[in-house]
Each structure stands twice: as C-alpha cells, then as structure tokens.
Design an enzyme around this catalytic site. Structure first.
Site, PDB file in Angstrom:
ATOM      1  N   ASP A 187       0.857  -1.182   0.000  1.00 34.10           N
ATOM      2  CA  ASP A 187       0.000   0.000   0.000  1.00 34.10           C
ATOM      3  C   ASP A 187       0.889   1.227   0.000  1.00 34.10           C
ATOM      4  O   ASP A 187       1.758   1.379   0.867  1.00 34.10           O
ATOM      5  CB  ASP A 187      -0.916   0.015   1.228  1.00 34.10           C
ATOM      6  CG  ASP A 187      -1.773   1.268   1.289  1.00 34.10           C
ATOM      7  OD1 ASP A 187      -2.614   1.439   0.379  1.00 34.10           O
ATOM      8  OD2 ASP A 187      -1.597   2.062   2.233  1.00 34.10           O
ATOM      9  N   GLU A 271      -1.753  -1.256  -5.936  1.00 34.88           N
ATOM     10  CA  GLU A 271      -2.983  -0.663  -6.447  1.00 34.88           C
ATOM     11  C   GLU A 271      -2.739  -0.051  -7.825  1.00 34.88           C
ATOM     12  O   GLU A 271      -1.654   0.466  -8.106  1.00 34.88           O
ATOM     13  CB  GLU A 271      -3.485   0.428  -5.497  1.00 34.88           C
ATOM     14  CG  GLU A 271      -3.894  -0.077  -4.130  1.00 34.88           C
ATOM     15  CD  GLU A 271      -4.172   1.060  -3.182  1.00 34.88           C
ATOM     16  OE1 GLU A 271      -5.339   1.246  -2.800  1.00 34.88           O
ATOM     17  OE2 GLU A 271      -3.215   1.781  -2.831  1.00 34.88           O
ATOM     18  N   CYS A 338     -12.184  -4.434   5.447  1.00 41.07           N
ATOM     19  CA  CYS A 338     -11.577  -5.231   6.515  1.00 41.07           C
ATOM     20  C   CYS A 338     -10.959  -6.481   5.907  1.00 41.07           C
ATOM     21  O   CYS A 338     -11.628  -7.230   5.185  1.00 41.07           O
ATOM     22  CB  CYS A 338     -12.615  -5.603   7.572  1.00 41.07           C
ATOM     23  SG  CYS A 338     -11.980  -6.693   8.875  1.00 41.07           S
ATOM     24  N   CYS A 341     -12.865  -9.885   7.564  1.00 38.81           N
ATOM     25  CA  CYS A 341     -14.229 -10.297   7.192  1.00 38.81           C
ATOM     26  C   CYS A 341     -14.689  -9.740   5.856  1.00 38.81           C
ATOM     27  O   CYS A 341     -15.726 -10.149   5.338  1.00 38.81           O
ATOM     28  CB  CYS A 341     -15.224  -9.891   8.286  1.00 38.81           C
ATOM     29  SG  CYS A 341     -15.436  -8.102   8.464  1.00 38.81           S
ATOM     30  N   CYS A 357     -12.458  -2.683  12.609  1.00 43.39           N
ATOM     31  CA  CYS A 357     -13.624  -3.065  11.816  1.00 43.39           C
ATOM     32  C   CYS A 357     -14.897  -2.913  12.651  1.00 43.39           C
ATOM     33  O   CYS A 357     -14.984  -3.404  13.784  1.00 43.39           O
ATOM     34  CB  CYS A 357     -13.474  -4.510  11.331  1.00 43.39           C
ATOM     35  SG  CYS A 357     -14.874  -5.075  10.323  1.00 43.39           S
ATOM     36  N   CYS A 360     -16.590  -6.896  12.639  1.00 40.27           N
ATOM     37  CA  CYS A 360     -16.022  -8.028  13.380  1.00 40.27           C
ATOM     38  C   CYS A 360     -15.050  -7.614  14.480  1.00 40.27           C
ATOM     39  O   CYS A 360     -14.586  -8.463  15.244  1.00 40.27           O
ATOM     40  CB  CYS A 360     -15.323  -8.994  12.418  1.00 40.27           C
ATOM     41  SG  CYS A 360     -13.798  -8.314  11.677  1.00 40.27           S
ATOM     42  N   ASP A 367      -2.704   1.084   7.199  1.00 31.16           N
ATOM     43  CA  ASP A 367      -1.953   0.837   5.960  1.00 31.16           C
ATOM     44  C   ASP A 367      -1.603  -0.641   5.800  1.00 31.16           C
ATOM     45  O   ASP A 367      -1.610  -1.168   4.675  1.00 31.16           O
ATOM     46  CB  ASP A 367      -0.682   1.685   5.949  1.00 31.16           C
ATOM     47  CG  ASP A 367      -0.980   3.174   5.883  1.00 31.16           C
ATOM     48  OD1 ASP A 367      -2.082   3.533   5.424  1.00 31.16           O
ATOM     49  OD2 ASP A 367      -0.123   3.976   6.306  1.00 31.16           O
TER      50      ASP A 367
END
Length: 415
Positions: A187, A271, A338, A341, A357, A360, A367
């Site tokens: 990232d 990305e 997340c 999940c 999250c 969950c 990051d």
C-alpha cells in the site's frame, strides 16, 4: 536480452565543456527548426510536393544546411540526426494519443545530445576513473562507479545542476531465473511511503522534507530577484541545485527499496493508481472556483514527494529481471475494507493509523490492513466476491508469473 541505462559523472576540461555546450545548442536549434517546419509549413510543403514532412526529408535538408553553415558542420552529424529522430518519435507518440504535442526545447532544460554506440570507445584508467572517446570532442574522463556490461546501443550526454553526465544505453544478455519467492501486497501512502502486507513500513528519507522546505524558501528568494540579473541567475542555480539533490536522494532510495523487494518476493501486488489524476489542481475556474485549494496543493506536493510512479516503474523492471511479476489490482475501497471479514465501512478507519472493523472488531494498522487487502485481491475468490475482474495471475494461481497487470477475461492480450 534486457536494456539498461548506466549513468556516470563526467569530468570534462574547460575546452570540452565548451564543446558540450556547443553540441547541445546546435542540436537544440536543429530540433526547434524542424519542429517549426512541421508545425507551421506542413500544408505548404504538401501542396508543393504532394508528400508530408518526414524524418527522411528533414535529414536530407540537414545535409544541405551543414553544407551552407560551417558552425553547424563543426558539430558531429549523428547528434543532429538523433534530434530529428526524437522529433519524429514525438510526433508518432502524439498521433497515437500517448503524449502531448511536441514543444520547443529550451536552454537550461534540454542541454543534451546523443551518439550511436558504434561511434564511441571506452577505456579504463584505474579503479576509479575511465575515459570515453566522443566524435569531434576526444577522450573525456568519467567517474567509473560500476563496470559496463553488454553491448552499447547509444550514449547520451546531458547537463544537470551538478555538471555534465553520460548515460550508456546497454543491451545485456540475461535469462530470468525461476522465482518461487512468496507474494506481497504493498500500500502506497504519504505518512508511510510503502506499507507491506508482512507488517513492514518503509519511508523515504526524512531529509527530503527538509530539502523541500529549503527549496520553497529559495524559490521565494528567486521571486524577489530582477529577472536577467546576476543575483537572479545565482538564486536560480540555488533552486536548481536543491531540486536536483532531492531528485537524486529520491531515486537512490527507490532504487534500493525496489531492488530489495524484487529479491525478497516473487510477486508484488499494488494498487492501480493514476498519479497524474490524483495530483490534479483543485483550483477550478473563475465561474466555478474550487474548494480547499491550499490543502489539496499540500497533499499533491506530499504525494509527488513520495515518488509513487517512479517506484512502480523501477520495481516493474527489477522484478522482471529477477523472474518475478508486478500485478496491479483495483484500488477502490482498499483502505475501507476489513481484511478479516471483507466488510466495507469508512467508519472502520478511525484515523490515519488505526483500523478497527465495525463488523467483526478486527484491529490493525490501517496501511497494513490495506496492504493485506491488496494482496488478497490478487486471488480469484476475492475479486469475484468484490465484483472485480480476475487477473490471469489469480485464475492460474501463479502460472502466469511473467505477465504484468490485469488481463481481459479471455486471457488474450494485455489491457
């Protein structure tokens, strides 16, 4: 066979430095004259001859120009022909829509010229210095920081704020080894330049921020100087020196970071970002002025200071050399998803560093969580789950190691 560029610092004598400036000036003039001819006189040329202006025709006219002007003939013909080739390539790229319309070359920004590899010769002097023989210039010393290897395709001489440099374009025999190293997701950010799915953070040197502050201060001094004066020239050289130093530090860091990652990992997933669009101005127009213009300008400066695109470019070819692959996945909602999940909620990212999250309760560095999501998106199950197109790497589970980027669903050709 791979192509690589080796850059060295030249140490010319005052007479050779004067010849360098003469060569660069004549080549710049030839480029600008040819550009003016293509831009302003192509219609008259077509009506008179029935043909369009091309490299062949302009090279023929260059021969006549060298016959009429001794100061143009004093410069070797190859760099002038290379300038015409550069212009022809610039027009082809513009026709294809992959580059802007060619612009004139300027002194102080485009001080460069190029020879073909068969015209030059190199020899070693000792462990630190070597020499290169350039046509109509002679033997010029350069700081030999690493040995040349492969076949020399061409040689480019360029002027930077810290002097003249020579770049050898080399064709090197190379066969990529089989790479069975693990995969990693990365990232890219501002606070942390690179965050790895392994939990590591890698950032550009802190000295870049200090140099950026000093450069902006020097630019304010430059704005108060009278254009054309000696003090203006001195302030301008100061700004150029600081900018060049920042660039060298950034490139060196990106080279070392990308090389380290290419040796440790076989597949790197990042990305698919469009940095040019992300760093666009928020100024707007007079009719519809933008909002938060100063804040957006600061964010743009921070993004550009990280050198995201440079890192991607360097990492791609270093991975290819090591037998690995660089894979791009959709960037949508990577910082809001997340990893545990798969829930997507902007409230999960409490601040720049913390991710909790809401579904969950999974906790992680924001990051690092994004890097894990990016890595997971290179699998078919995650892409199908989120509604994205699966890449060849995901569908074949590592069989397409040498492919880069996401391919069409049919698996034929690149995007």
């Amino acid at each position: 066979m791979i192509s690589r560029g080796y850059l060295y610092k030249l140490k010319p004598t005052p007479a050779q430095a004067s010849l360098f400036a003469q060569f660069a000036g004549v080549c710049r003039l030839i480029y600008n004259i040819a550009l003016e001819q293509r831009r302003d006189h192509w219609q008259a040329y077509r009506r008179a001859t029935g043909n369009g202006i091309s490299y062949v025709g302009q090279a023929r006219e260059l021969t006549e120009l060298r016959r009429d002007y001794d100061w143009i003939a004093a410069v070797h013909v190859t760099p002038q022909q290379q300038a015409l080739r550069d212009l022809d390539r610039a027009y082809q790229n513009w026709f294809k829509g992959i580059a802007r319309y060619p612009s004139p070359r300027k002194r102080g920004r485009n001080d460069t010229f190029r020879f073909q590899g068969r015209e030059i010769e190199t020899r070693s002097l000792n462990g630190s210095w070597s020499e290169v023989r350039l046509p109509k210039i002679g033997w010029v010393r350069f700081r030999d920081t690493r040995p040349l290897r492969g076949k020399i395709n061409n040689v480019t001489i360029s002027l930077a704020s810290n002097g003249w440099h020579i770049a050898f374009s080399l064709a090197i025999e190379h066969e990529a080894p089989a790479n069975i190293a693990p995969a990693v997701g990365i990232d890219r950010g501002v606070s942390n330049t690179l965050s790895l799915s392994t939990g590591e953070h890698i950032s550009v040197p802190a000295s870049l921020a200090d140099l950026d502050h000093r450069q902006r201060k020097a630019q304010r001094v430059l704005s108060r100087r009278k254009r054309g004066s000696r003090r203006y020239a001195k302030a301008r050289r100061r700004v150029a020196a600081l900018s060049a130093r920042r660039g060298r530090i950034r490139r060196d860091w990106h080279h070392r970071a990308s090389f380290d990652l290419s040796r440790r990992f076989g597949t790197v997933v990042i990305e698919d970002l469009n940095t040019r669009n992300m760093t666009g101005s928020a100024r707007g127009t007079l009719a519809e002025p933008g909002t938060n213009v100063r804040q957006k300008a600061g964010l743009n400066r921070s993004i550009l200071n990280q050198g995201w695109h440079l890192f991607e470019t360097l990492l791609a070819y270093k991975l290819e050399e090591q037998g690995g692959a660089l894979v791009k996945v959709p960037a949508h909602n990577t910082s809001r998803t997340c990893f545990a999940c798969g829930a997507v909620d902007s409230r999960s990212r409490k601040n720049q560093a913390n991710f909790v999250c809401t579904a969950c309760g999974h906790r992680d560095h924001a990051d690092i969580n994004a890097a894990k999501v990016i890595l997971r998106r290179n699998t078919a199950s995650m892409l199908v789950e989120e509604g994205h197109r699966a890449s060849v790497e995901a569908r074949t589970i590592g069989e397409a190691k040498r492919q880069t980027g996401n391919l069409r669903p049919s698996g034929r050709g690149r995007c």
